[in-house]
Design a protein around this motif. Structure first.
Motif, PDB file in Angstrom:
ATOM      1  N   ALA A 103      -9.527   6.417   3.663  1.00  0.00           N
ATOM      2  CA  ALA A 103      -9.696   4.962   3.542  1.00  0.00           C
ATOM      3  C   ALA A 103      -8.408   4.227   3.895  1.00  0.00           C
ATOM      4  CB  ALA A 103     -10.149   4.609   2.127  1.00  0.00           C
ATOM      5  N   ILE A 104      -7.270   4.737   3.431  1.00  0.00           N
ATOM      6  CA  ILE A 104      -5.979   4.101   3.730  1.00  0.00           C
ATOM      7  C   ILE A 104      -5.684   4.180   5.221  1.00  0.00           C
ATOM      8  CG2 ILE A 104      -3.473   4.413   3.446  1.00  0.00           C
ATOM      9  CD1 ILE A 104      -4.072   4.872   0.430  1.00  0.00           C
ATOM     10  N   HIS A 105      -5.908   5.327   5.821  1.00  0.00           N
ATOM     11  CA  HIS A 105      -5.664   5.462   7.262  1.00  0.00           C
ATOM     12  C   HIS A 105      -6.599   4.566   8.074  1.00  0.00           C
ATOM     13  CE1 HIS A 105      -2.587   8.576   8.071  1.00  0.00           C
ATOM     14  NE2 HIS A 105      -2.868   8.953   6.829  1.00  0.00           N
ATOM     15  N   ARG A 106      -7.880   4.504   7.691  1.00  0.00           N
ATOM     16  CA  ARG A 106      -8.830   3.653   8.433  1.00  0.00           C
ATOM     17  C   ARG A 106      -8.460   2.181   8.329  1.00  0.00           C
ATOM     18  NH1 ARG A 106     -12.307   7.332   6.298  1.00  0.00           N
ATOM     19  NH2 ARG A 106     -12.855   6.006   4.530  1.00  0.00           N
ATOM     20  N   LYS A 107      -8.238   1.700   7.118  1.00  0.00           N
ATOM     21  CA  LYS A 107      -7.959   0.282   6.932  1.00  0.00           C
ATOM     22  C   LYS A 107      -6.549  -0.082   7.405  1.00  0.00           C
ATOM     23  CE  LYS A 107      -8.834  -3.641   4.310  1.00  0.00           C
ATOM     24  NZ  LYS A 107      -9.656  -4.212   3.285  1.00  0.00           N
ATOM     25  N   ALA A 136       2.778   0.195   6.143  1.00  0.00           N
ATOM     26  CA  ALA A 136       1.424   0.028   5.593  1.00  0.00           C
ATOM     27  C   ALA A 136       0.453  -0.471   6.652  1.00  0.00           C
ATOM     28  CB  ALA A 136       1.456  -0.932   4.411  1.00  0.00           C
ATOM     29  N   GLY A 137       0.929  -0.639   7.881  1.00  0.00           N
ATOM     30  CA  GLY A 137       0.040  -1.077   8.952  1.00  0.00           C
ATOM     31  C   GLY A 137      -0.669  -2.371   8.604  1.00  0.00           C
ATOM     32  N   ASN A 138      -1.997  -2.362   8.652  1.00  0.00           N
ATOM     33  CA  ASN A 138      -2.806  -3.554   8.406  1.00  0.00           C
ATOM     34  C   ASN A 138      -3.125  -3.803   6.938  1.00  0.00           C
ATOM     35  OD1 ASN A 138      -2.976  -3.922  11.213  1.00  0.00           O
ATOM     36  ND2 ASN A 138      -4.782  -2.612  11.332  1.00  0.00           N
ATOM     37  N   LEU A 139      -2.611  -2.982   6.037  1.00  0.00           N
ATOM     38  CA  LEU A 139      -2.860  -3.182   4.614  1.00  0.00           C
ATOM     39  C   LEU A 139      -2.040  -4.349   4.086  1.00  0.00           C
ATOM     40  CD1 LEU A 139      -2.701   0.556   3.480  1.00  0.00           C
ATOM     41  CD2 LEU A 139      -4.765  -0.844   3.741  1.00  0.00           C
ATOM     42  N   ALA A 140      -2.460  -4.911   2.960  1.00  0.00           N
ATOM     43  CA  ALA A 140      -1.740  -6.026   2.331  1.00  0.00           C
ATOM     44  C   ALA A 140      -0.612  -5.486   1.457  1.00  0.00           C
ATOM     45  CB  ALA A 140      -2.702  -6.881   1.508  1.00  0.00           C
ATOM     46  N   ALA A 141       0.200  -4.637   2.024  1.00  0.00           N
ATOM     47  CA  ALA A 141       1.329  -4.010   1.345  1.00  0.00           C
ATOM     48  C   ALA A 141       2.447  -3.892   2.372  1.00  0.00           C
ATOM     49  CB  ALA A 141       0.938  -2.624   0.829  1.00  0.00           C
ATOM     50  N   GLN A 142       3.647  -3.619   1.887  1.00  0.00           N
ATOM     51  CA  GLN A 142       4.756  -3.417   2.815  1.00  0.00           C
ATOM     52  C   GLN A 142       4.852  -1.952   3.242  1.00  0.00           C
ATOM     53  OE1 GLN A 142       8.464  -5.029   1.416  1.00  0.00           O
ATOM     54  NE2 GLN A 142       7.471  -6.878   0.629  1.00  0.00           N
TER      55      GLN A 142
END
Length: 181
Positions: free
Chosen positions: A48-52, A83-89
């Motif tokens: 899920a983390i890699h996909r998002k 973190a790519g496109n995640l809402a994290a750094q």
């Protein structure tokens, strides 16, 4: 967002917050990935983390594999990437142990939480979102996984981390972490 928390009075330990939801939706400085040792994605939280997060996370993981982690990330250790496109750094990847009825691997599981907090502190992160490491396909019993996670975070003293958020996907996991608090 949260309905249960734990803040030791006068302590430098982080506040513990429980959230029921999807870890990929968390707005935190660090999202912890319950990764497999390859660092190249997988199922569950890792997938899920890699996909998002998108291809930037996989690219960063490939760079790690081409360097110091050529044989993969050892169980209980942690390493950070974008973190790519995640809402994290950052994403902090850690490899949890597979549960065993014959061998006590509790220290390896505790190490996942300690090492992830150490890496987050080195990054200057104030908020860290954790999944319930090893409690999915790795078979760790949720009640024991919750106990180890909470005890390890309570015993930690990172200087920059102010909030540790356990993000639990379902009501049963949330209830076990709530009981551990």
């Amino acid at each position: 967002m949260s309905t249960a928390s734990d803040r030791p009075d006068g302590s430098d330990r982080p506040e513990i917050v429980l959230v029921r939801g999807d870890i990929t939706e968390q707005d935190a400085d660090v999202i912890v990935n319950a990764a497999n040792s390859s660092l190249l994605g997988g199922g569950g939280v890792d997938g899920a983390i890699h996909r998002k997060g998108g291809p930037a996370i996989l690219d960063a993981c490939r760079t790690l594999r081409a360097g110091h982690y050529g044989r993969g990330l050892p169980t209980g250790e942690a390493v950070a990437t974008t973190a790519g496109n995640l809402a994290a750094q950052w994403v902090v990847h850690t490899v949890g142990p597979v549960h065993s009825a014959q061998e006590d691997r509790s220290e390896q599981l505790a190490s996942c939480y300690r090492e992830s907090l150490r890496v987050a502190d080195a990054l200057g992160a104030e908020t860290v979102a954790f999944p319930a490491i090893s409690t999915g396909i790795y078979g760790w019993p949720m009640d024991d996984g919750a106990r180890i996670a909470v005890e390890t975070v309570r015993a930690s003293h990172p200087s920059s981390v102010r909030e540790v958020r356990f993000v639990l996907y379902d009501a049963a996991a949330y209830a076990e972490f709530e009981a551990a608090l």
